[in-house]
Write an enzyme that holds these catalytic residues in place. Sequence first.
Site, PDB file in Angstrom:
ATOM      1  N   HIS A   1      -8.317   0.541 -15.150  1.00 22.62           N
ATOM      2  CA  HIS A   1      -6.929   1.030 -15.061  1.00 22.62           C
ATOM      3  C   HIS A   1      -6.870   2.526 -14.736  1.00 22.62           C
ATOM      4  O   HIS A   1      -6.057   2.724 -13.829  1.00 22.62           O
ATOM      5  CB  HIS A   1      -5.948   0.658 -16.286  1.00 22.62           C
ATOM      6  CG  HIS A   1      -4.551   0.570 -15.991  1.00 22.62           C
ATOM      7  ND1 HIS A   1      -3.665  -0.431 -16.491  1.00 22.62           N
ATOM      8  CD2 HIS A   1      -3.704   1.091 -14.900  1.00 22.62           C
ATOM      9  CE1 HIS A   1      -2.489  -0.214 -16.358  1.00 22.62           C
ATOM     10  NE2 HIS A   1      -2.451   0.427 -15.156  1.00 22.62           N
TER      11      HIS A   1
ATOM     12  N   ASP B   1       0.148  -9.449 -10.227  1.00 22.20           N
ATOM     13  CA  ASP B   1      -0.744  -8.036 -10.829  1.00 22.20           C
ATOM     14  C   ASP B   1      -0.049  -7.778 -12.161  1.00 22.20           C
ATOM     15  O   ASP B   1       1.020  -7.337 -12.140  1.00 22.20           O
ATOM     16  CB  ASP B   1      -0.326  -6.771  -9.654  1.00 22.20           C
ATOM     17  CG  ASP B   1      -1.176  -5.684 -10.141  1.00 22.20           C
ATOM     18  OD1 ASP B   1      -2.339  -5.514  -9.798  1.00 22.20           O
ATOM     19  OD2 ASP B   1      -0.715  -4.812 -10.835  1.00 22.20           O
TER      20      ASP B   1
ATOM     21  N   TYR C   1       1.104  -3.416 -20.044  1.00 22.49           N
ATOM     22  CA  TYR C   1       2.438  -3.761 -19.644  1.00 22.49           C
ATOM     23  C   TYR C   1       3.248  -4.776 -20.530  1.00 22.49           C
ATOM     24  O   TYR C   1       4.145  -5.018 -20.738  1.00 22.49           O
ATOM     25  CB  TYR C   1       2.545  -4.461 -18.336  1.00 22.49           C
ATOM     26  CG  TYR C   1       1.941  -4.099 -16.889  1.00 22.49           C
ATOM     27  CD1 TYR C   1       1.866  -2.577 -17.009  1.00 22.49           C
ATOM     28  CD2 TYR C   1       1.758  -4.658 -15.812  1.00 22.49           C
ATOM     29  CE1 TYR C   1       1.142  -1.963 -15.975  1.00 22.49           C
ATOM     30  CE2 TYR C   1       1.329  -3.891 -14.828  1.00 22.49           C
ATOM     31  CZ  TYR C   1       0.880  -2.365 -14.748  1.00 22.49           C
ATOM     32  OH  TYR C   1       0.577  -1.980 -13.756  1.00 22.49           O
TER      33      TYR C   1
ATOM     34  N   LYS D   1      -5.851  -5.440 -15.957  1.00 20.00           N
ATOM     35  CA  LYS D   1      -6.516  -4.393 -16.104  1.00 20.00           C
ATOM     36  C   LYS D   1      -7.027  -4.012 -17.561  1.00 20.00           C
ATOM     37  O   LYS D   1      -6.087  -3.989 -18.424  1.00 20.00           O
ATOM     38  CB  LYS D   1      -5.612  -3.117 -15.502  1.00 20.00           C
ATOM     39  CG  LYS D   1      -5.010  -3.717 -14.407  1.00 20.00           C
ATOM     40  CD  LYS D   1      -3.951  -2.560 -13.654  1.00 20.00           C
ATOM     41  CE  LYS D   1      -3.399  -2.934 -12.447  1.00 20.00           C
ATOM     42  NZ  LYS D   1      -2.049  -3.579 -12.785  1.00 20.00           N
TER      43      LYS D   1
HETATM   44  P1  NDP Z   1       7.671  -0.204  -6.862  1.00 16.17           P
HETATM   45  O1  NDP Z   1       7.573   0.703  -5.899  1.00 16.17           O
HETATM   46  O2  NDP Z   1       7.251  -1.680  -6.661  1.00 16.17           O
HETATM   47  O3  NDP Z   1       9.365  -0.337  -7.103  1.00 16.17           O
HETATM   48  C1  NDP Z   1       9.595  -1.065  -8.185  1.00 16.17           C
HETATM   49  C2  NDP Z   1      11.407  -0.745  -8.419  1.00 16.17           C
HETATM   50  O4  NDP Z   1      11.990  -0.901  -7.062  1.00 16.17           O
HETATM   51  C3  NDP Z   1      11.959  -1.495  -9.186  1.00 16.17           C
HETATM   52  O5  NDP Z   1      12.851  -0.576  -9.995  1.00 16.17           O
HETATM   53  C4  NDP Z   1      12.666  -2.437  -8.610  1.00 16.17           C
HETATM   54  O6  NDP Z   1      13.841  -3.030  -9.300  1.00 16.17           O
HETATM   55  C5  NDP Z   1      13.056  -1.844  -7.460  1.00 16.17           C
HETATM   56  N1  NDP Z   1      13.088  -2.922  -6.241  1.00 16.17           N
HETATM   57  C6  NDP Z   1      12.277  -3.726  -5.695  1.00 16.17           C
HETATM   58  N2  NDP Z   1      12.738  -4.399  -4.885  1.00 16.17           N
HETATM   59  C7  NDP Z   1      13.802  -3.802  -4.600  1.00 16.17           C
HETATM   60  C8  NDP Z   1      14.690  -3.998  -3.430  1.00 16.17           C
HETATM   61  N3  NDP Z   1      14.355  -5.058  -2.397  1.00 16.17           N
HETATM   62  N4  NDP Z   1      15.891  -3.352  -3.306  1.00 16.17           N
HETATM   63  C9  NDP Z   1      15.997  -2.304  -4.059  1.00 16.17           C
HETATM   64  N5  NDP Z   1      15.300  -2.144  -5.248  1.00 16.17           N
HETATM   65  C10 NDP Z   1      14.261  -2.863  -5.372  1.00 16.17           C
HETATM   66  O7  NDP Z   1       7.008   0.211  -8.298  1.00 16.17           O
HETATM   67  P2  NDP Z   1       5.969  -0.216  -9.405  1.00 16.17           P
HETATM   68  O8  NDP Z   1       5.759   1.035  -9.983  1.00 16.17           O
HETATM   69  O9  NDP Z   1       6.570  -1.334 -10.087  1.00 16.17           O
HETATM   70  O10 NDP Z   1       4.523  -0.725  -8.752  1.00 16.17           O
HETATM   71  C11 NDP Z   1       4.728  -1.884  -8.489  1.00 16.17           C
HETATM   72  C12 NDP Z   1       3.197  -2.519  -9.159  1.00 16.17           C
HETATM   73  O11 NDP Z   1       2.332  -1.792  -8.764  1.00 16.17           O
HETATM   74  C13 NDP Z   1       3.679  -2.457 -10.500  1.00 16.17           C
HETATM   75  O12 NDP Z   1       4.790  -3.534 -11.069  1.00 16.17           O
HETATM   76  C14 NDP Z   1       2.487  -2.929 -11.251  1.00 16.17           C
HETATM   77  O13 NDP Z   1       2.080  -4.146 -11.026  1.00 16.17           O
HETATM   78  C15 NDP Z   1       1.460  -2.026 -10.212  1.00 16.17           C
HETATM   79  N6  NDP Z   1       1.300  -0.727 -10.741  1.00 16.17           N
HETATM   80  C16 NDP Z   1      -0.127  -0.260 -11.062  1.00 16.17           C
HETATM   81  C17 NDP Z   1      -0.207   1.155 -11.394  1.00 16.17           C
HETATM   82  C18 NDP Z   1      -1.706   1.340 -11.671  1.00 16.17           C
HETATM   83  O14 NDP Z   1      -1.994   2.439 -12.585  1.00 16.17           O
HETATM   84  N7  NDP Z   1      -2.573   0.720 -11.585  1.00 16.17           N
HETATM   85  C19 NDP Z   1       0.883   2.022 -11.826  1.00 16.17           C
HETATM   86  C20 NDP Z   1       2.274   1.399 -11.474  1.00 16.17           C
HETATM   87  C21 NDP Z   1       2.369   0.335 -11.070  1.00 16.17           C
HETATM   88  P3  NDP Z   1      14.255  -4.686  -9.878  1.00 16.17           P
HETATM   89  O15 NDP Z   1      13.201  -5.130 -10.503  1.00 16.17           O
HETATM   90  O16 NDP Z   1      15.633  -4.362 -10.425  1.00 16.17           O
HETATM   91  O17 NDP Z   1      14.331  -5.390  -8.524  1.00 16.17           O
END
Ligand code: NDP
Length: 278
Positions: free
Chosen positions: A114, A51, A56, A81
């Site tokens: 989006h 995704d 991004y 998106k």
């Molecule tokens: P998430 O809820 O997926 O959280 C991501 C965070 O958690 C990062 O800081 C990551 O750090 C950390 N993390 C991941 N796995 C672990 C673990 N096992 N233990 C501890 N920390 C962890 O947040 P997102 O906001 O990124 O949402 C996911 C996806 O949704 C986005 O990447 C995007 O593709 C989509 N999105 C869509 C939106 C929209 O408007 N349509 C808005 C926001 C997001 P690290 O990378 O260092 O592991």
Amino acid sequence: MKNLTDLKGTFALNNGVEMPYFGLGVYLSEDGKEVTNAVKWALEEGYRHIDTASIYGNEEGVGIGIKESGVDRKDIFVVSKVWNSDQGYDSTIKAYEASLERLDLDYLDLYLVHWPVKGKYKETWRAMEYLYEHKGVRAIGVSNFMQHHLEDLLTSAKIVPMVNQMEFHPYLVQQELIDFCNKNTIQYEAWSPLMQGHIFELDIMKDLAEKYDKTIAQIVLRWDLQKGVVTIPKSSKKERIRANADVFDFVLAPEDMKRLDALARGKRFGPDPDNFDF
Ligand code: NDP
């Protein structure tokens, strides 16, 4: 509960296209090596859904990861998106083509609006319908659409969106919106399923992780899937990408599903779809 098999398992969308219910999010994964590696590690691990979004700024790196993975393009579900400033009919079509070019792909599996930009999203949706009918996009959908946005869109849409991607985690369930989407054959999908990292602070998650001998991330991601919600946790770390997807060897009991459902309090970590200024 829908049938959940493994990381390659899918939910069927309203047009029959199969969408893998577990994907990799790449928001804030830096373009270049960081995102390319994340995509490659995920695909090696068995993920089949990535995704991204034009905003991004990492579509090029995603495309390189897909190519370098050696996995067949047709076996990967690629999502992007259209950004808010590109909304409108002609500009959406151009934005789609620009995304394809950056990804170096000839089609997307799913293209999403989006955010519901006021006064624009209906025109944008007409362009999405054009892309679906003429440009080989396998599915089209929306993101951050509340029920009133969907109701408004459906008054003029020829095609019912296949997906609605929303902020979703135990503090923001919006069950009525999920029910509305289910009733209208719109697949619900979770963004920020890990509460952008805040999920790890919740005591109840620690209890459940201990009870099931799984990690907190695995518990909450399993809850998503058992609720029939597609989920796309983000990580750029190899070990987390691997571990997050290890959710197919246990089942949350109904009482634990209910305990997580009961945490809902309308709390957002991201912007409010009814009040955003970008
Ligand atoms: P998430 O809820 O997926 O959280 C991501 C965070 O958690 C990062 O800081 C990551 O750090 C950390 N993390 C991941 N796995 C672990 C673990 N096992 N233990 C501890 N920390 C962890 O947040 P997102 O906001 O990124 O949402 C996911 C996806 O949704 C986005 O990447 C995007 O593709 C989509 N999105 C869509 C939106 C929209 O408007 N349509 C808005 C926001 C997001 P690290 O990378 O260092 O592991």
